[in-house]
Scaffold this motif. Structure first.
Motif, PDB file in Angstrom:
ATOM      1  N   GLY A  65      58.250  35.495  34.866  1.00 51.70           N
ATOM      2  CA  GLY A  65      57.557  34.447  34.173  1.00 51.70           C
ATOM      3  C   GLY A  65      58.168  33.727  33.177  1.00 51.70           C
ATOM      4  N   TYR A 111      53.760  38.481  39.756  1.00 50.46           N
ATOM      5  CA  TYR A 111      53.952  38.355  38.098  1.00 50.46           C
ATOM      6  C   TYR A 111      55.237  38.949  38.054  1.00 50.46           C
ATOM      7  N   PHE A 115      51.864  35.212  30.329  1.00 53.54           N
ATOM      8  CA  PHE A 115      52.495  35.903  31.406  1.00 53.54           C
ATOM      9  C   PHE A 115      51.780  37.526  31.238  1.00 53.54           C
TER      10      PHE A 115
END
Ligand code: A3P
Length: 285
Positions: free
Chosen positions: A250, A247, A219
């Protein structure tokens, strides 16, 4: 945008003419070695697309071009797919019945990801809340309703129908064309899961390279690469890219910070009923 009973994100090609884009996708010309990532929104599309593109290169090297440019319902012009070199890996959130017909008929490879729907819902909520392209949705319950409740406006068929249709397709898939990854397994055991994926794609990659891919696609590193390496221009105007919303965290189990006890009980009851004939092994935590 509403089409074929589905609520869809307002990507310009869908806003302009959703039927046209859906039909273009359905009629896309198949090339041997094509790979389609068919994944419900917020289940790990960016992550798995990056892994697949590294596997295709047989190298743990980030793609400068972001996955959005290989996103069938959103790319400014679908003919961009024709100019891609084989093997091509494209991605879509379209339900199984709308996937390219020739691809299905030829047993073209499909990579599918299943994630705990509660976490998908949380992820989707943050995405919708933060993305200007989708508009202002601030209420978690609204997103929950669009994903799980039996209401008219469901995002891409709603999670249950989308996944059950996929499961049905998998049951009928005698050629082993569909490969399912669980987000949680990939997160906990990336190396064996990426190896399985490489086998499915008939790609020979050394163990060290797989470990390197797992590491580069963790991640934190992938998030950083997205901010520093990827060229986000050239999207047309369909993504107002506030990079943070893809993002985000995660993590497994963020739903605990968003579902009330009552909501969770309601969800569990709906899940039990909806999935009573299903063998999908959702990984709840
Ligand atoms: P969260 O919002 O829960 O953080 P998609 O790519 O289908 O839009 O899915 C986005 C979700 O996948 C986001 O979830 C994002 O953080 C998560 N994700 C992206 N890359 C990941 C990675 N390398 N490991 C774990 N989760 C990742």
């Amino acid at each position: 945008v509403i089409f074929d009973g589905m609520v869809l994100p307002p990507f310009p090609p869908l806003v302009q003419d959703a039927k046209k884009r859906f039909e273009e996708i359905r009629n896309m010309e198949y090339r041997k070695d094509d790979i389609i990532l068919a994944i419900y929104p917020k289940s790990g599309t960016h992550w798995v697309w990056e892994i697949v593109s590294m596997l295709l290169k047989q190298k743990a090297e980030y793609s400068k071009i972001p996955k959005e440019l290989f996103f069938l319902e959103a790319m400014p012009d679908l003919s961009m797919v024709e100019s891609m070199e084989s093997p091509r890996a494209v991605n879509t959130h379209l339900p199984y019945r709308w996937l390219p017909k020739q691809h299905i008929e030829n047993g073209g490879k499909i990579v599918h990801v299943v994630r705990n729907p509660k976490d998908v819902c949380v992820s989707l909520y943050h995405h919708m809340k933060n993305s200007k392209e989708i508009g202002e949705i601030k209420d978690f319950k609204t997103v929950y309703g669009m994903m799980f409740l039996n209401q008219k406006e469901k995002l891409t068929d709603g999670w249950f129908k989308y996944e059950k249709d996929f499961e049905e397709a998998e049951k009928n898939d005698t050629r082993g064309a569909i490969f399912t990854v669980h987000y949680e397994s990939l997160k906990k055991n990336p190396i064996p899961e990426i190896s399985r994926l490489a086998n499915f794609l008939n790609i020979n990659v050394k163990t060290e390279e797989i470990a390197d891919i797992a590491d580069k696609c963790s991640f934190k590193k992938l998030k950083l690469a997205d901010e520093t390496i990827k060229d986000h221009s050239g999207h047309g105007d369909f993504v107002d890219r506030d990079k943070q919303f893809v993002y985000r965290k995660g993590e497994i189990g963020d739903w605990r910070n968003h579902f009330t006890v009552a909501m969770n009980e309601q969800f569990d009851a709906i899940y039990k009923e909806e999935m009573k004939d299903s063998d999908i092994q959702t990984q709840f935590e």
